[in-house]
Every structure is written in structure tokens, then in C-alpha cells.
Design a protein around this motif. Sequence first.
Motif, PDB file in Angstrom:
ATOM      1  N   PHE A   1       0.865  -1.181   0.000  1.00  0.00           N
ATOM      2  CA  PHE A   1       0.000   0.000   0.000  1.00  0.00           C
ATOM      3  C   PHE A   1       0.896   1.223   0.000  1.00  0.00           C
ATOM      4  O   PHE A   1       2.112   1.110  -0.153  1.00  0.00           O
ATOM      5  CB  PHE A   1      -0.991  -0.030   1.181  1.00  0.00           C
ATOM      6  N   GLY A   2       0.303   2.413   0.150  1.00  0.00           N
ATOM      7  CA  GLY A   2       1.118   3.636   0.122  1.00  0.00           C
ATOM      8  C   GLY A   2       1.646   3.902  -1.286  1.00  0.00           C
ATOM      9  O   GLY A   2       1.063   3.448  -2.286  1.00  0.00           O
ATOM     10  N   SER A   3       2.785   4.588  -1.359  1.00  0.00           N
ATOM     11  CA  SER A   3       3.217   5.080  -2.666  1.00  0.00           C
ATOM     12  C   SER A   3       3.682   3.983  -3.625  1.00  0.00           C
ATOM     13  O   SER A   3       3.842   4.240  -4.810  1.00  0.00           O
ATOM     14  CB  SER A   3       4.296   6.156  -2.499  1.00  0.00           C
TER      15      SER A   3
ATOM     16  N   ASN B   1      -0.077   3.665  -5.064  1.00  0.00           N
ATOM     17  CA  ASN B   1      -1.124   4.701  -5.155  1.00  0.00           C
ATOM     18  C   ASN B   1      -0.977   5.615  -6.372  1.00  0.00           C
ATOM     19  O   ASN B   1      -1.753   6.553  -6.550  1.00  0.00           O
ATOM     20  CB  ASN B   1      -1.232   5.517  -3.852  1.00  0.00           C
TER      21      ASN B   1
ATOM     22  N   CYS C   1      11.337   4.704  -3.255  1.00  0.00           N
ATOM     23  CA  CYS C   1      10.483   4.932  -2.085  1.00  0.00           C
ATOM     24  C   CYS C   1      10.352   3.627  -1.289  1.00  0.00           C
ATOM     25  O   CYS C   1      10.617   2.545  -1.818  1.00  0.00           O
ATOM     26  CB  CYS C   1       9.115   5.491  -2.481  1.00  0.00           C
ATOM     27  N   ASP C   2       9.957   3.751  -0.010  1.00  0.00           N
ATOM     28  CA  ASP C   2       9.888   2.544   0.822  1.00  0.00           C
ATOM     29  C   ASP C   2       8.740   1.647   0.354  1.00  0.00           C
ATOM     30  O   ASP C   2       7.897   2.065  -0.446  1.00  0.00           O
ATOM     31  CB  ASP C   2       9.740   2.934   2.313  1.00  0.00           C
TER      32      ASP C   2
ATOM     33  N   ASP D   1       5.612  -0.197   1.709  1.00  0.00           N
ATOM     34  CA  ASP D   1       4.677  -0.371   2.818  1.00  0.00           C
ATOM     35  C   ASP D   1       3.830  -1.603   2.524  1.00  0.00           C
ATOM     36  O   ASP D   1       3.266  -1.715   1.430  1.00  0.00           O
ATOM     37  CB  ASP D   1       3.753   0.859   2.938  1.00  0.00           C
TER      38      ASP D   1
ATOM     39  N   ALA E   1      -5.458   2.696   6.085  1.00  0.00           N
ATOM     40  CA  ALA E   1      -4.351   3.098   5.207  1.00  0.00           C
ATOM     41  C   ALA E   1      -4.536   2.498   3.807  1.00  0.00           C
ATOM     42  O   ALA E   1      -4.229   3.126   2.790  1.00  0.00           O
ATOM     43  CB  ALA E   1      -3.023   2.673   5.797  1.00  0.00           C
TER      44      ALA E   1
ATOM     45  N   SER F   1      -7.052   4.662   2.115  1.00  0.00           N
ATOM     46  CA  SER F   1      -6.538   5.947   1.607  1.00  0.00           C
ATOM     47  C   SER F   1      -5.647   5.712   0.386  1.00  0.00           C
ATOM     48  O   SER F   1      -5.582   6.563  -0.500  1.00  0.00           O
ATOM     49  CB  SER F   1      -5.848   6.800   2.675  1.00  0.00           C
ATOM     50  N   THR F   2      -4.994   4.560   0.339  1.00  0.00           N
ATOM     51  CA  THR F   2      -4.216   4.232  -0.858  1.00  0.00           C
ATOM     52  C   THR F   2      -5.146   4.128  -2.072  1.00  0.00           C
ATOM     53  O   THR F   2      -4.856   4.638  -3.149  1.00  0.00           O
ATOM     54  CB  THR F   2      -3.450   2.899  -0.643  1.00  0.00           C
TER      55      THR F   2
ATOM     56  N   ARG G   1       6.447  16.879  -4.870  1.00  0.00           N
ATOM     57  CA  ARG G   1       7.238  15.974  -4.023  1.00  0.00           C
ATOM     58  C   ARG G   1       8.725  16.123  -4.324  1.00  0.00           C
ATOM     59  O   ARG G   1       9.557  16.152  -3.421  1.00  0.00           O
ATOM     60  CB  ARG G   1       6.834  14.524  -4.265  1.00  0.00           C
TER      61      ARG G   1
ATOM     62  N   ASN H   1       5.403  13.129   2.747  1.00  0.00           N
ATOM     63  CA  ASN H   1       4.894  13.056   1.378  1.00  0.00           C
ATOM     64  C   ASN H   1       3.374  12.881   1.362  1.00  0.00           C
ATOM     65  O   ASN H   1       2.692  13.402   0.485  1.00  0.00           O
ATOM     66  CB  ASN H   1       5.539  11.879   0.645  1.00  0.00           C
ATOM     67  N   PHE H   2       2.850  12.139   2.341  1.00  0.00           N
ATOM     68  CA  PHE H   2       1.411  11.915   2.393  1.00  0.00           C
ATOM     69  C   PHE H   2       0.681  13.249   2.618  1.00  0.00           C
ATOM     70  O   PHE H   2      -0.297  13.558   1.929  1.00  0.00           O
ATOM     71  CB  PHE H   2       1.088  10.903   3.498  1.00  0.00           C
TER      72      PHE H   2
ATOM     73  N   ASN I   1      -7.486  14.166   8.476  1.00  0.00           N
ATOM     74  CA  ASN I   1      -7.394  12.817   7.939  1.00  0.00           C
ATOM     75  C   ASN I   1      -8.713  12.510   7.216  1.00  0.00           C
ATOM     76  O   ASN I   1      -9.779  12.668   7.808  1.00  0.00           O
ATOM     77  CB  ASN I   1      -7.175  11.867   9.129  1.00  0.00           C
TER      78      ASN I   1
ATOM     79  N   GLU J   1     -10.353   9.142   9.122  1.00  0.00           N
ATOM     80  CA  GLU J   1     -10.469   9.233  10.593  1.00  0.00           C
ATOM     81  C   GLU J   1     -10.489  10.721  10.900  1.00  0.00           C
ATOM     82  O   GLU J   1      -9.458  11.320  11.212  1.00  0.00           O
ATOM     83  CB  GLU J   1      -9.278   8.537  11.249  1.00  0.00           C
TER      84      GLU J   1
ATOM     85  N   VAL K   1      -3.438  14.692   9.925  1.00  0.00           N
ATOM     86  CA  VAL K   1      -2.382  14.003   9.184  1.00  0.00           C
ATOM     87  C   VAL K   1      -1.017  14.678   9.403  1.00  0.00           C
ATOM     88  O   VAL K   1       0.032  14.034   9.350  1.00  0.00           O
ATOM     89  CB  VAL K   1      -2.763  14.000   7.677  1.00  0.00           C
TER      90      VAL K   1
END
Length: 545
Positions: free
Chosen positions: A209-211, A214, A221-222, A224, A312, A315-316, A337, A356-357, A457, A460, A465
Motif C-alpha cells: 500500500f502507500g506510494s 497509489n 520509495c519505501d 509499505d 491506510a 486511503s491508498t 514531491r 509526502n502523504f 485525515n 479518521e 495528518v
Amino acid sequence: HKIETLLCRGVKTQHTAAAAQMKTVNKVKHDEKEKEGGKSLYDVQVERQQQAERSVLISCPSRTNKERFLKHLLKYGDIKTHFFYESIGVYAVVEFSSKEGVASILERASIPSVSHESMVPFKSRVLSLRNLDKISNQQSSIQLQPQSSASTNELIQRLSREKSFDQQITSLAESYQLTEENTRLRFLVCSLLKDVAAPFFPECTIKPFGSSVNGFGKMGCDLDMFLDLDGISGRKVKQPKLGLSLEYQMKMVNTERRVTQSILSVIGECLIQFGPGCEGVQKILNARCPLVRFNHQPSGLQCDLTANNRVAMKSTELLHLYSELDPRVRQLVFTVRCWARTHGITSKIPGAWITNFSLTMMVLFFLQKRSPPIIPTLDQLRDLADPEDKCNIEGNDCTFVSIPSKIQLKGNTETMENLLGEFFEFYGTFSYTNMSINIRKGKEQNKPEVSPLHIQNPFEISLNVAKNVNASQLERFVSLCRESAWLLQHAHDKSPSSLSGSGGPQPWGLATLLQPSQIAAIKRRTRTSQGPVRQTLKSWVESLK
Ligand code: GTP
Ligand code: MG
């Protein structure tokens, strides 16, 4: 030539029974989306997971001969695709046409015999190629696929060669976005990790998930990851009203959080004790969102594994949907970014700076505020949702439409140059003291708490955020926005094609914006050589002086 022909034979994808079953359940939804042309994140994930399950990762001697290597691998099964890359040493990702190819390799690969060390006999799909011939291998013919993005200097050179500002923006997104090979590698790492968790939880999936998925991921990038146990079959088995029935006996703990912590603790320990190439494993179980962090050396990816993190994932999905709506969304997110990273506004290290989020949320909010808006608000996306899109996670409404073609855009035709300039002006003058950024409403709202930067957020809604951001980091961001807005307005004193003193192309337009030292210098030059600047910007420059 024969090998290439064999490789191109293209055997049709063979789905596993479980995947086929999952597909039937979602067939109606799936077919509809196929007809719509766009693929949902769900569809992308299923397809990529199947690719990954048919794949192996092989460490190769640096002078491996490609033809000889592929000829050897064809003994195990037809190969659908392959590529080489460099991490610590050269690696190959090989995708077989069916899972039998992987099974055949695992059946026939040998366990290394070592004399000075003892090995942990855990078998995985990370293998090593050994060349046992006395003679050294022939000349290497391997083409290595890059797994990191160009340096800022290379990027500036590349952008300076482009002929228009909009081409520069496209070029930046192209050189930063994840490649097909890098995406495959990310899904393969998830699949390798699933092999570690599967002895305990055979029905689990591990999804990125995440970048990574998305639409806004940059090379390097890491990764997730989310351990998903929602699909466990017994959850849906209905108890009969009368008569006998059986249920599993299971350990009970007092909270969901404790369950997540126990599972991650065990998997983290497995990675420490057994995981080939998993280095620097840290179990960060007391964080708000417990995780296991490690470096996966064969892929070179920094990994974060979480569990029970459905918001999460949602949101992705939302970011993925926004990224697909209009090409300018991805282009602006990539540009902002990249600009923020170059100027040290964001960092890989967690801290009091903007993430970044949060930056992505700010770009989306800005695009909702254009006239006409470029993207809809989250409330509008919720109103377009079908009944099957309905989603509530722990009391939070996470419903939004999943079919992009149901969304009618409003025909905004602004250029990227204009949008970027306006973005900097917008956040150079935003009323941070009183207002909160809110992509659900698409309008700034009164700030419910005192933190310097407040971004609600989206799911939530009581959370901020950007809670981590302190006043001085926000100040740096705001002044850089002001400087960049000013610089963009004065970027026309350099033309696309002129040469710099060193003979390379003269940085211009977007390239100038990425040169940290240039901002002050150009401002000084322009101040002496040009006419009056716009009144608002002039006062900013005065304050900067
Ligand atoms: P980079 O890794 O920096 O490229 O971006 P990223 O979008 O992957 O961010 P990160 O790795 O920090 O977080 C991964 C995902 O977790 C994000 O995409 C979000 O979906 C979610 N996330 C991160 N930070 C927050 C936060 O503060 N609140 C919420 N609700 N979700 C977050
Ligand atoms: Mg990430």
C-alpha cells in the motif's frame, strides 16, 4: 534465437483455485470495470500477486551469460518474462508461465554445503546461481534495469533539454515514477513475505500500500506492506440456529491491537531468524500503528510491514483513484514531491517535517479549489458510490465510488505551468493559523486544534495528518512556496535552448526551481535588471531580505 522464441510462446495465465474463486465472487464488479477501461487498485493487486507467485529471485555471478542462464532455467518450465538488476550484486527476477515452474525449481535446487558456518535450512524463492565450470563464464551480456531514480543533477540536465514547461513536468514524472520492473519487484517481496507468514496463516495475503501502488511512487520509495487476514474463510461461516456445529478453539487477547502486536512479533522474529536477505529487522510494536521494519537486501527495498491497517489501504485506494482521474494530478504531485525533497522540506527520516502523504493531501486540496475544480471532493465521491462500495472501518465512513468513469470532470484546462505557480501562491498565502485543509469538503474549515499545520485525515476525521509538523518546518515550507512563486514568475529571462558556460544546456523553467542555490541568485539578478514585480510578491521579497 531459439530461447527467445520459447520465451515468447506466452502460455495463458493459470489461476489458482483460490484466486479463481475470488474472481467469481467479484466477477460482476470486475467485468464492469474491464468494460469501463480503467483498472481498479483491487484488480491490479490480484493480477500482480499472481505474477509474483509465479516468480523467483536469483542472485547471479556478475559475469553471467544471459543466454546460458535462460537456457538452464527453461529446464524448469516456460518463462513468461525476466529482467536483471543490481542490488548488492546482480539479481534476476524470473516469472514462469505457471506455478509449476517455481515448484520444479524448488524441488531440484540444492541446499548449500558450507564448512565454516551453519545454515538455517529455511527454503525460499530467493536462490543463487552457481557456475561450477572450471573455465570462467563468457562475456556478460546482461542489461541491468535501474532500480533508483536519476540524481537531482541528472534530472536538472534532462529537464533543461526539454522545449516547454509542460514537457519538463511530463519528463520529471517519467523519470521519477516506478518502472514496470520495480513494481514487479515490490509485489515479489510481498509474495516472499507471504511465504514466511503462510505456515501460520495459510489464507493471509500481503499487499503493498502507500506510494508503491497509489500512483505517486518514486523510484527508491519505501515498500509499505499490509498483512491481510480478513479473507480467512471461517469468519463468514454462519452458525446454524439449531443442532451441533464446530468452531475453532483460539487464543483470546483483550484488544485487536494486542492481536496485531502478537502476529507482527512472531513474523518479525521469523524474519530475524530465518529470512534470507532480511537485515536490520526492528519490531516497532508500540507505535500507533505497530510495524516490523527491515531492509530487504536482495531487492534493496526498505520495508514496513503492518497488519490490521485497513484505513491506510483505503486511503491508498482513494489516492489511486485521484491519480487516475486527470494526468495533471500525478504530474503536480510528482513535481511538488520532487521540489520538496530537493529543498529538504521532506526527508526519509521521520521528524517534524511535512511528509509526502501530507504534501499529496495539500496538492489534492489545491486541485479541488481550482475554478472549475480539477478533481471532486471526497464527499462528492461518496455520493457517487454504489451499494457495494459501502465501507465502514471501525466506525469511520470510508465509502467512495470505485468506478472512475462514473465521475464527471468539470472541464478545467489550465496548463501545468499555471497550476504550479498557483500552487505556490496558494500555499504561500494560506491562512494556516485559523484554517484546516480538508479534502472531504474541498473547502478550508476552522481549525479544531492548535497544531501549526492542520490537514484533516480524510477517513479518521478527528485526526490531523500533519500533527508532527512544527512551526519552523511550516515556516520553511511557506517561504519556499513564496520564493518559488516569485521565481516562476521571473523564469522567462532564460530560454529553453541556450547553453550554460560549461557547454551543457542552461537550466530553465522547472529545472531552475530545483536548483537550491539558484533561487537567491536569480532573484538578485532579476531585482536589478527587471521592472516592478507584483505587489504581493514584492512584499514577500522585502520580508525575505
Ligand atoms: P513515501 O513512502 O514517502 O513515498 O509516501 P507514502 O504515501 O508511501 O507514505 P508513507 O510510507 O509515510 O505511508 C504509507 C501510507 O500510510 C500512506 O500512503 C497513507 O495511506 C498512510 N499514511 C501515512 N501517514 C499517514 C497519516 O498520518 N495518517 C493516515 N491516516 N494515513 C497515513
Ligand atoms: Mg511509503
